[in-house]
Scaffold this motif. Structure first.
Motif, PDB file in Angstrom:
ATOM      1  N   THR A   1       0.832  -1.199   0.000  1.00 28.67           N
ATOM      2  CA  THR A   1       0.000   0.000   0.000  1.00 28.67           C
ATOM      3  C   THR A   1       0.868   1.252   0.000  1.00 28.67           C
ATOM      4  N   TYR A   2       1.887   1.259   0.841  1.00 31.64           N
ATOM      5  CA  TYR A   2       2.775   2.420   0.917  1.00 31.64           C
ATOM      6  C   TYR A   2       3.489   2.641  -0.414  1.00 31.64           C
TER       7      TYR A   2
ATOM      8  N   GLY B   1       2.570   1.584  -3.373  1.00 34.03           N
ATOM      9  CA  GLY B   1       1.580   1.956  -4.376  1.00 34.03           C
ATOM     10  C   GLY B   1       1.147   3.404  -4.283  1.00 34.03           C
ATOM     11  N   VAL B   2       0.956   3.886  -3.070  1.00 35.69           N
ATOM     12  CA  VAL B   2       0.532   5.273  -2.887  1.00 35.69           C
ATOM     13  C   VAL B   2       1.669   6.238  -3.213  1.00 35.69           C
ATOM     14  N   ILE B   3       2.883   5.878  -2.861  1.00 39.64           N
ATOM     15  CA  ILE B   3       4.024   6.732  -3.213  1.00 39.64           C
ATOM     16  C   ILE B   3       4.206   6.777  -4.735  1.00 39.64           C
ATOM     17  N   THR B   4       3.991   5.647  -5.402  1.00 39.11           N
ATOM     18  CA  THR B   4       4.191   5.567  -6.850  1.00 39.11           C
ATOM     19  C   THR B   4       3.061   6.201  -7.643  1.00 39.11           C
ATOM     20  N   PHE B   5       1.806   5.876  -7.288  1.00 37.21           N
ATOM     21  CA  PHE B   5       0.659   6.277  -8.104  1.00 37.21           C
ATOM     22  C   PHE B   5      -0.206   7.373  -7.485  1.00 37.21           C
ATOM     23  N   GLY B   6       0.021   7.740  -6.247  1.00 40.72           N
ATOM     24  CA  GLY B   6      -0.793   8.767  -5.599  1.00 40.72           C
ATOM     25  C   GLY B   6      -1.854   8.159  -4.697  1.00 40.72           C
ATOM     26  N   ILE B   7      -2.445   9.009  -3.886  1.00 40.19           N
ATOM     27  CA  ILE B   7      -3.417   8.568  -2.879  1.00 40.19           C
ATOM     28  C   ILE B   7      -4.689   8.010  -3.509  1.00 40.19           C
ATOM     29  N   GLY B   8      -4.985   8.382  -4.736  1.00 39.98           N
ATOM     30  CA  GLY B   8      -6.198   7.916  -5.407  1.00 39.98           C
ATOM     31  C   GLY B   8      -6.201   6.432  -5.702  1.00 39.98           C
ATOM     32  N   ILE B   9      -5.049   5.780  -5.656  1.00 47.09           N
ATOM     33  CA  ILE B   9      -4.981   4.345  -5.947  1.00 47.09           C
ATOM     34  C   ILE B   9      -5.497   3.505  -4.784  1.00 47.09           C
ATOM     35  N   GLU B  10      -5.517   4.065  -3.581  1.00 43.39           N
ATOM     36  CA  GLU B  10      -5.972   3.308  -2.405  1.00 43.39           C
ATOM     37  C   GLU B  10      -7.488   3.168  -2.450  1.00 43.39           C
ATOM     38  N   ALA B  11      -7.952   1.907  -2.414  1.00 45.33           N
ATOM     39  CA  ALA B  11      -9.383   1.628  -2.530  1.00 45.33           C
ATOM     40  C   ALA B  11     -10.126   1.740  -1.200  1.00 45.33           C
ATOM     41  N   ASN B  12      -9.434   1.599  -0.099  1.00 44.65           N
ATOM     42  CA  ASN B  12     -10.081   1.664   1.210  1.00 44.65           C
ATOM     43  C   ASN B  12     -10.176   3.129   1.644  1.00 44.65           C
ATOM     44  N   PRO B  13     -11.394   3.670   1.758  1.00 43.88           N
ATOM     45  CA  PRO B  13     -11.518   5.086   2.120  1.00 43.88           C
ATOM     46  C   PRO B  13     -11.035   5.400   3.536  1.00 43.88           C
ATOM     47  N   LEU B  14     -11.105   4.446   4.440  1.00 41.35           N
ATOM     48  CA  LEU B  14     -10.609   4.695   5.797  1.00 41.35           C
ATOM     49  C   LEU B  14      -9.094   4.843   5.810  1.00 41.35           C
ATOM     50  N   VAL B  15      -8.413   3.961   5.100  1.00 33.84           N
ATOM     51  CA  VAL B  15      -6.951   4.043   5.033  1.00 33.84           C
ATOM     52  C   VAL B  15      -6.539   5.292   4.261  1.00 33.84           C
ATOM     53  N   ALA B  16      -7.259   5.602   3.183  1.00 36.66           N
ATOM     54  CA  ALA B  16      -6.949   6.811   2.416  1.00 36.66           C
ATOM     55  C   ALA B  16      -7.134   8.059   3.276  1.00 36.66           C
ATOM     56  N   GLY B  17      -8.171   8.084   4.079  1.00 31.35           N
ATOM     57  CA  GLY B  17      -8.384   9.220   4.979  1.00 31.35           C
ATOM     58  C   GLY B  17      -7.296   9.330   6.037  1.00 31.35           C
ATOM     59  N   LEU B  18      -6.902   8.199   6.594  1.00 33.29           N
ATOM     60  CA  LEU B  18      -5.795   8.217   7.562  1.00 33.29           C
ATOM     61  C   LEU B  18      -4.517   8.726   6.914  1.00 33.29           C
TER      62      LEU B  18
ATOM     63  N   VAL C   1      -8.003 -10.196  -1.622  1.00 32.80           N
ATOM     64  CA  VAL C   1      -8.563  -8.885  -1.949  1.00 32.80           C
ATOM     65  C   VAL C   1      -7.542  -7.752  -1.842  1.00 32.80           C
ATOM     66  N   ALA C   2      -6.489  -7.927  -1.061  1.00 35.28           N
ATOM     67  CA  ALA C   2      -5.530  -6.835  -0.890  1.00 35.28           C
ATOM     68  C   ALA C   2      -4.184  -7.122  -1.548  1.00 35.28           C
ATOM     69  N   ILE C   3      -3.600  -8.257  -1.256  1.00 37.65           N
ATOM     70  CA  ILE C   3      -2.245  -8.524  -1.722  1.00 37.65           C
ATOM     71  C   ILE C   3      -2.220  -8.879  -3.202  1.00 37.65           C
ATOM     72  N   ALA C   4      -3.155  -9.690  -3.663  1.00 38.80           N
ATOM     73  CA  ALA C   4      -3.183 -10.066  -5.089  1.00 38.80           C
ATOM     74  C   ALA C   4      -3.363  -8.843  -5.996  1.00 38.80           C
TER      75      ALA C   4
ATOM     76  N   THR D   1      -0.136  -6.814  -5.989  1.00 39.01           N
ATOM     77  CA  THR D   1       0.902  -7.519  -6.750  1.00 39.01           C
ATOM     78  C   THR D   1       0.699  -7.290  -8.245  1.00 39.01           C
ATOM     79  N   PHE D   2      -0.533  -7.377  -8.696  1.00 41.28           N
ATOM     80  CA  PHE D   2      -0.825  -7.155 -10.115  1.00 41.28           C
ATOM     81  C   PHE D   2      -0.495  -5.714 -10.516  1.00 41.28           C
ATOM     82  N   VAL D   3      -0.896  -4.738  -9.697  1.00 48.41           N
ATOM     83  CA  VAL D   3      -0.667  -3.320 -10.026  1.00 48.41           C
ATOM     84  C   VAL D   3       0.810  -2.969  -9.999  1.00 48.41           C
ATOM     85  N   LEU D   4       1.535  -3.472  -9.012  1.00 41.74           N
ATOM     86  CA  LEU D   4       2.915  -3.065  -8.846  1.00 41.74           C
ATOM     87  C   LEU D   4       3.910  -3.829  -9.726  1.00 41.74           C
TER      88      LEU D   4
END
Length: 123
Positions: free
Chosen positions: A49-50, A52-69, A112-115, A118-121
């Motif tokens: 997640t870290y 992915g967010v550093i590479t693609f931006g905060i918009g890539i995070e699908a969980n709104p709670l984690v994105a808000g944090l 739901v999270a790691i697969a 892995t595909f995106v990164l």
């Protein structure tokens, strides 16, 4: 006439607490393995997640709670706090010997999270 009787504690507080010793439950190796897999899934998801967010931006995070944090606390602190909370709750389930729920959550995290990360990164 003097009253010499006294009220019993059970009358005020209900039944007395049983003094029977309960044997501790035997440790489950499967439960320990499931907990380790769950904690590994949390670590992998946090790192991916870290990255992915550093590479693609905060918009890539699908969980709104984690994105808000991550928006309010920063990328690293937001991910770390979410993963620490999830890990703590998983450990609590393990200590309560609810190993099936921990196993189900572990499979869910890998599916739901790691697969997807892995595909995106990597692909």
């Amino acid at each position: 006439m003097a009253v010499t009787a006294y009220a019993e504690w059970a009358g005020f507080f209900g039944k007395a607490i049983s003094k029977a010793w309960r044997q501790p439950q035997q440790r489950s190796r499967l439960g320990d393995f499931v907990l380790l897999a769950f904690l590994l899934a949390q670590c992998l998801d946090g790192v991916m997640t870290y990255v992915g967010v550093i590479t693609f931006g905060i918009g890539i995070e699908a969980n709104p709670l984690v994105a808000g944090l991550m928006t309010h606390l920063g990328h690293g602190t937001g991910v770390m706090s979410a993963k620490l909370l999830a890990s703590t709750l998983g450990i609590c389930l393990h200590l309560c010997q609810i190993h099936a729920a921990v196993a189900l959550l572990t499979g869910l995290y890998f599916l739901v999270a790691i697969a997807p990360w892995t595909f995106v990164l990597f692909f």
